[in-house]
Design a protein around this motif. Structure first.
Motif, short mmCIF file in Angstrom:
data_model
loop_
_atom_site.label_atom_id
_atom_site.label_comp_id
_atom_site.label_asym_id
_atom_site.label_seq_id
_atom_site.Cartn_x
_atom_site.Cartn_y
_atom_site.Cartn_z
N TYR A 75 -46.14 67.36 -0.50
CA TYR A 75 -46.56 68.59 0.17
C TYR A 75 -46.13 68.58 1.64
N PRO A 76 -46.30 69.72 2.33
CA PRO A 76 -46.17 69.69 3.79
C PRO A 76 -47.15 68.68 4.38
N ILE A 77 -46.77 68.06 5.48
CA ILE A 77 -47.61 67.02 6.08
C ILE A 77 -48.94 67.58 6.54
N VAL A 78 -48.98 68.86 6.89
CA VAL A 78 -50.24 69.45 7.31
C VAL A 78 -51.27 69.40 6.19
N GLU A 79 -50.81 69.35 4.95
CA GLU A 79 -51.75 69.22 3.83
C GLU A 79 -52.41 67.84 3.83
N TYR A 80 -51.66 66.81 4.19
CA TYR A 80 -52.28 65.48 4.28
C TYR A 80 -53.27 65.45 5.44
N TRP A 81 -52.91 66.10 6.53
CA TRP A 81 -53.84 66.23 7.65
C TRP A 81 -55.14 66.87 7.18
N ASN A 82 -55.05 67.96 6.44
CA ASN A 82 -56.25 68.66 5.98
C ASN A 82 -57.09 67.80 5.05
N VAL A 83 -56.44 67.08 4.15
CA VAL A 83 -57.16 66.23 3.18
C VAL A 83 -57.92 65.12 3.88
N THR A 84 -57.37 64.61 4.98
CA THR A 84 -57.94 63.41 5.60
C THR A 84 -58.84 63.69 6.79
N ARG A 85 -59.18 64.97 7.05
CA ARG A 85 -60.01 65.25 8.23
C ARG A 85 -61.41 64.68 8.11
N SER A 86 -61.98 64.73 6.93
CA SER A 86 -63.35 64.23 6.77
C SER A 86 -63.58 63.91 5.30
N VAL A 87 -64.58 63.07 5.08
CA VAL A 87 -64.94 62.65 3.73
C VAL A 87 -65.95 63.62 3.14
N ASP A 88 -65.67 64.10 1.95
CA ASP A 88 -66.60 64.95 1.21
C ASP A 88 -67.45 64.03 0.34
N THR A 89 -68.70 63.82 0.74
CA THR A 89 -69.54 62.85 0.05
C THR A 89 -69.84 63.26 -1.40
N SER A 90 -69.67 64.54 -1.73
CA SER A 90 -69.90 64.95 -3.12
C SER A 90 -68.85 64.35 -4.05
N GLN A 91 -67.74 63.87 -3.50
CA GLN A 91 -66.69 63.26 -4.31
C GLN A 91 -66.95 61.78 -4.57
N TYR A 92 -68.06 61.27 -4.04
CA TYR A 92 -68.35 59.84 -4.12
C TYR A 92 -69.72 59.57 -4.73
N ASN A 93 -69.84 58.43 -5.33
CA ASN A 93 -71.14 57.88 -5.68
C ASN A 93 -71.61 57.03 -4.51
N GLU A 94 -72.82 57.30 -4.04
CA GLU A 94 -73.36 56.54 -2.92
C GLU A 94 -74.06 55.29 -3.45
N VAL A 95 -73.72 54.15 -2.89
CA VAL A 95 -74.29 52.87 -3.31
C VAL A 95 -75.32 52.44 -2.27
N HIS A 96 -76.59 52.41 -2.69
CA HIS A 96 -77.69 52.07 -1.77
C HIS A 96 -78.06 50.60 -1.88
#
Length: 660
Positions: free
Chosen positions: A639-660
């Motif tokens: 993709y255009p590099i700006v797409e990688y920039w957009n993907v990596t700006r912040s972590v979407d915690t809904s995409q992860y399982n949180e380990v307590h």
């Protein structure tokens, strides 16, 4: 910590290890200044003068560099026509005289409004979607730099949180610097005895950059006094050592330490690292997170030709060069015709008595007549006298590479002509083919051998300043295209049965690039082995994280490579923003770990693969190291590099399982 406090703190100091408090005052007469202006690339000069004088009115709309798409050779001054150049030079000359007369020797940081004005002009009014990404690389806009927006003690001063970084190449160095800025407890493990990775290991004859030098640097270490336009390897290695010292990360690097394995301890939420240190003893250490920065081009690849062990002469891979090797008067073979061979052959051709170049496929090359040239005198002058000129030249080179030649590799689904993937791609092929015809007009016997038979953009293109063709045409050189059937004590037998007697064989045959993290053994949740999970098909969300391997972050991982657009340093630094945000969340929410959900990776890879299939390198006819053993493109970001920039700006915690 509030956004305003973060921006206030960031604005206190430029996030640039090479930032200068002042520059040498200009004392030269008008004739000298006119000479400098007339011989300098105008877009970065105009921006530097606007920032230094504070006169942004000189960045007139009608003088914006139009920047037409580059098929083969970029146009000077970003495509400005003669009328634009004349007007711009007059404005630049007046501004440079003002810098002299007002004794301007430093530059002020810029507001968001000023930065936006510069970027609107620089990008010729391109969508402002690019602006945040470009501000990351603007040295005078520290409020938008890549520095972490938190420190560990601000978030949780009481928690003990340790990070291991594996490798001290450019990816490991960037990771260490950002971790240090965030106040995290980290250790870098390096199996060698120097920082620099590729640039420490590769010392073969002729080694140098094939990327414009200013663009090949960290956003936080914008060296401005590069001696050459494409520096030699030793100069880049010197830069990496200097960055490590300036960045204060050397004391956190443990040299002579090879990490053997990493095992996730589910009970404690820690990674257990097993390593061999100097002296041969094995040690174990525990960390809350691991950043793997082992690189892709680390493990040499050799041809599978039978009899390699029989050869009685000297054998050496380009990545394992022995400086004691004397090639003078020897019969030498170079196996390969890729990037390293392209540099080695011209460097040694006049030393040897015979040179056999074994070529499997000929490379496409971009005309770059100044590839070996020193930095222009006007650049060295301005770097010393005009505040921040080197940094603006870096931004200009960086911007030109953001989209680069991406348009020339995009596949048109309605295109049916064999050997190309679109009308533009075919046009580039024809242009480059005509250039080869001119180069080899005096050697028609070589032309069929040096004309590539694969799609333009299917593999990395090389820099052509004429030395390759000149080397192949020398009387002591033979280009062998019949393949290799067997190696014997005396040399190599080619596909026609001819024995080529040799003293030295140089393998310029690349690396086992698709085998990410090899030979490191990584064991995640439920005892799953990472390489068994991948089964030869490495994948990671944003090239960074893999389900079942919590708190394992890959710097410069699968599908973060670039071909015709983008930058190695951008991909590394953008990925680190994502990693640092994940660590911030772990501290803020007091979590043991974040573990990516499998369905998130599956969706990401499905979309990624579809995009790669629409690129020249993804065409089924193209055989390239960008693809793994299954034919899947595992190296390249499509993709255009700006797409990688957009993907990596912040972590979407809904995409992860949180380990307590």
């Amino acid at each position: 910590m509030s956004e305003s406090l973060i921006e206030t703190r960031a604005a206190d100091k430029l996030d640039d290890l090479y930032a200068r408090d002042s520059y040498t005052a200009i004392t030269d007469d008008d004739a000298k200044l006119r000479q400098v202006v007339d011989s300098t690339d105008l877009p970065p000069l105009m921006i530097a003068l606007a920032a230094a004088t504070g006169d942004y009115s000189m960045l007139r709309d009608e003088l914006r560099p139009p920047q037409p798409p580059v098929d083969t050779v970029g146009q000077p001054h970003g495509g400005m026509d003669e009328a634009q150049r004349t007007a711009a030079r007059d404005l630049a000359f007046d501004a440079l005289r003002r810098v002299r007369d007002e004794k301007i020797t430093s530059a002020k940081t810029l507001s968001d409004e000023q930065a936006t004005q510069i970027l609107d002009w620089l990008t010729n009014g391109a969508t402002r979607e690019y602006h945040p990404m470009l501000m990351h690389d603007m040295s005078l806009v520290p409020q938008h730099s890549g520095a972490p927006g938190f420190t560990k003690d601000e978030v949780d001063a009481q928690r003990n949180f340790t990070v291991a970084v594996i490798g001290s190449g450019v990816a490991g160095m960037a990771a260490a610097y950002r971790l240090k800025q965030a106040g995290l407890d980290y250790t870098v493990f390096e199996k060698g005895n120097e920082v620099g990775g590729t640039w420490w290991k590769n010392t073969y004859p002729g080694v140098r950059l094939d990327t414009p030098n200013y663009a090949y640097s960290f956003s936080f270490a914008q060296r401005d006094d590069w001696p050459q336009q494409f520096s030699e390897g030793a100069e880049i290695h010197k830069y990496t050592r200097d960055v490590a010292q300036r960045g204060g990360i050397t004391e956190n690097i443990q040299m002579g330490t090879e990490v053997l394995s990493a095992e996730w301890d589910e009970a404690t939420g820690e990674w257990v690292l097993s390593m061999i240190v100097d002296g041969g003893q094995v040690e174990e250490r525990r960390f809350n997170a691991i950043l793997s920065a082992v690189g892709q081009l680390d493990r040499p690849k050799f041809p599978e030709t039978p009899g390699r062990e029989k050869f009685a002469g000297v054998q050496v891979h380009s990545a394992e060069w022995d400086p004691a090797i004397d090639l003078t008067g020897k019969k030498v073979a170079v196996i390969g015709s890729g990037a390293s061979a392209y540099q080695i052959v011209p460097a040694i051709v006049d030393q040897v008595s015979e040179l056999k170049v074994f070529q499997r496929s000929s490379p496409w090359m971009l005309p770059t007549p100044f590839y070996y040239e020193d930095m222009p005198e006007s650049v060295t002058y301005l770097v010393e006298h005009l505040p921040q000129f080197g940094q603006w030249l870096r931004l200009w080179q960086h911007w030109l590479g953001v989209e680069g030649r991406q348009h020339s590799t995009a596949a048109d689904p309605n295109w049916t002509k064999e050997g190309s993937v679109s009308e533009i791609n075919e046009r580039v092929r024809q242009e480059l083919t005509e250039m080869l015809k001119v180069q080899y007009a005096d050697r028609p016997d070589l032309l069929p051998k040096v004309t590539p038979d694969y799609i333009v953009g299917g593999k990395r293109m090389l820099r052509d300043n004429g030395v390759w063709s000149a080397s192949l045409k020398k009387p002591q050189t033979t280009l062998v295209t019949e393949g290799m059937v067997e190696m014997t004590e005396a040399g190599i037998i080619d596909g026609d049965g001819t024995l080529h007697e040799l003293d030295v064989i140089i393998y310029a045959t690349g690396f086992q690039a698709s085998e990410f993290l090899e030979p490191l053994r990584v064991t995640g949740t439920n005892g799953v082995d990472l390489h068994e999970y991948w089964a030869g098909n490495a994948t990671a969300y944003a090239g960074v994280t893999v389900p079942g391997f919590p708190n394992l972050f890959i710097v410069s991982g699968p599908n973060t490579g670039h071909v015709v657009n983008g930058s190695l340093f951008s991909m590394i630094e953008y990925g680190l923003t994502y990693i640092l945000d994940a660590i911030h969340i772990l501290l803020e929410k007091d979590l043991k770990a974040l573990d990516l959900k499998q369905e998130v990776l599956d969706k990401f890879v499905t979309d990624l693969d579809a995009a790669n299939r629409l690129k020249a390198w993804g065409h089924p006819d193209v055989k390239t190291w960008y693809k793994n053993k299954f034919g899947r493109v595992s190296q390249i970001w499509p993709y255009p590099i700006v797409e990688y920039w957009n993907v990596t700006r912040s972590v979407d915690t809904s995409q992860y399982n949180e380990v307590h």
